[in-house]
Write an enzyme that holds these catalytic residues in place. Sequence first.
Site, PDB file in Angstrom:
ATOM      1  N   LYS A  80       0.816  -1.217   0.000  1.00  0.00           N
ATOM      2  CA  LYS A  80       0.000   0.000   0.000  1.00  0.00           C
ATOM      3  C   LYS A  80       0.850   1.267   0.000  1.00  0.00           C
ATOM      4  O   LYS A  80       1.914   1.314   0.625  1.00  0.00           O
ATOM      5  CB  LYS A  80      -0.930   0.006   1.236  1.00  0.00           C
ATOM      6  CG  LYS A  80      -1.688  -1.305   1.420  1.00  0.00           C
ATOM      7  CD  LYS A  80      -2.565  -1.338   2.648  1.00  0.00           C
ATOM      8  CE  LYS A  80      -3.057  -2.747   2.922  1.00  0.00           C
ATOM      9  NZ  LYS A  80      -2.063  -3.579   3.619  1.00  0.00           N
ATOM     10  N   HIS A 111      -3.546   3.438   0.758  1.00  0.00           N
ATOM     11  CA  HIS A 111      -3.818   2.960   2.119  1.00  0.00           C
ATOM     12  C   HIS A 111      -4.971   3.718   2.789  1.00  0.00           C
ATOM     13  O   HIS A 111      -5.813   3.114   3.457  1.00  0.00           O
ATOM     14  CB  HIS A 111      -2.542   3.079   2.959  1.00  0.00           C
ATOM     15  CG  HIS A 111      -2.488   2.117   4.103  1.00  0.00           C
ATOM     16  ND1 HIS A 111      -1.314   1.707   4.682  1.00  0.00           N
ATOM     17  CD2 HIS A 111      -3.465   1.483   4.785  1.00  0.00           C
ATOM     18  CE1 HIS A 111      -1.571   0.857   5.669  1.00  0.00           C
ATOM     19  NE2 HIS A 111      -2.873   0.721   5.757  1.00  0.00           N
TER      20      HIS A 111
END
Length: 298
Positions: A80, A111
Amino acid sequence: MAETKHTSKTYTLPSGDKIPAIGLGTWQSPKGQASAAVKAALEAGYRYIDTAYAYGNESEVGEGVRASGVPREQIWITTKLDNPWHKRVAEGIDASLKNLGMDYVDLYLMHWPSSTRPDDLKKHYDDWNFIDTWREMQKLLGTGKVRNIGVSNFGITNLEKLLNDPSCKVKPAVNQIELHPNNPSPKLVAYCKDKGIHCTGYSCLGSTDSPLYKDQTLLDIAEKKGKTPQQCLLQWGIQNGWDVIPKSVTPERIQANFALDGWSLTDEEMTKLSNLQGRFKVCGDSWLPVKVFFGDDE
């Protein structure tokens, strides 16, 4: 009994790639323990590892993959983009790949929908937001460095903003969100399904000392099945149509979390778990410079 081979179940993303139904989560894995956990998981049969730049353990994840001897192409790797990297997407994926010691990831997620200033983590950029970040993430698809792109911690409000923006040419393949019976998010899950966005459930076991493990309904179902409450929670997620990424660094628990074949929850048991009354979130948004959860998931 083919229908109860849950550990070999996959979900097909728009690209045609198949994401496994269960993976190993590494959020909050203590430093120095992630590599052994990844190796133990791959030896137990897992073929999916979830990490993130923000977890600080991508290099350990890469070590664990190499130590397992399982070929890279047989493993699904998700990582992420961290919040302070939103203006540096190309550099962000390169930093993660360098940490992992890999040429590509199967899934690269934004994220959080928070474009945080690197010089002050309590502030959000004035001239940039997650729509700009997504525009840059879409460019990664032609590079060979990512096979799929998606988002994480997006509710309906922010997904609507993203999907309705003209610059959004590629829909997120995945939305990774907190999913367990005390945060079931039925509206958000249904919205994602309607838009063709697959869900991954994080904190799928609640959390350490979770109120879930005092819930009599869950405990009764687990006892009746001769299974652990954790196994029942994972089965609930998979049978609801999302993949689950339980975190553990203990080999015995890693193996137990994977013991999901040969049995299923009944429709009645699924309904009972879907209707537990307690509500809590493991991961809120009070630490971010912007609000990202608007109570629109139920």
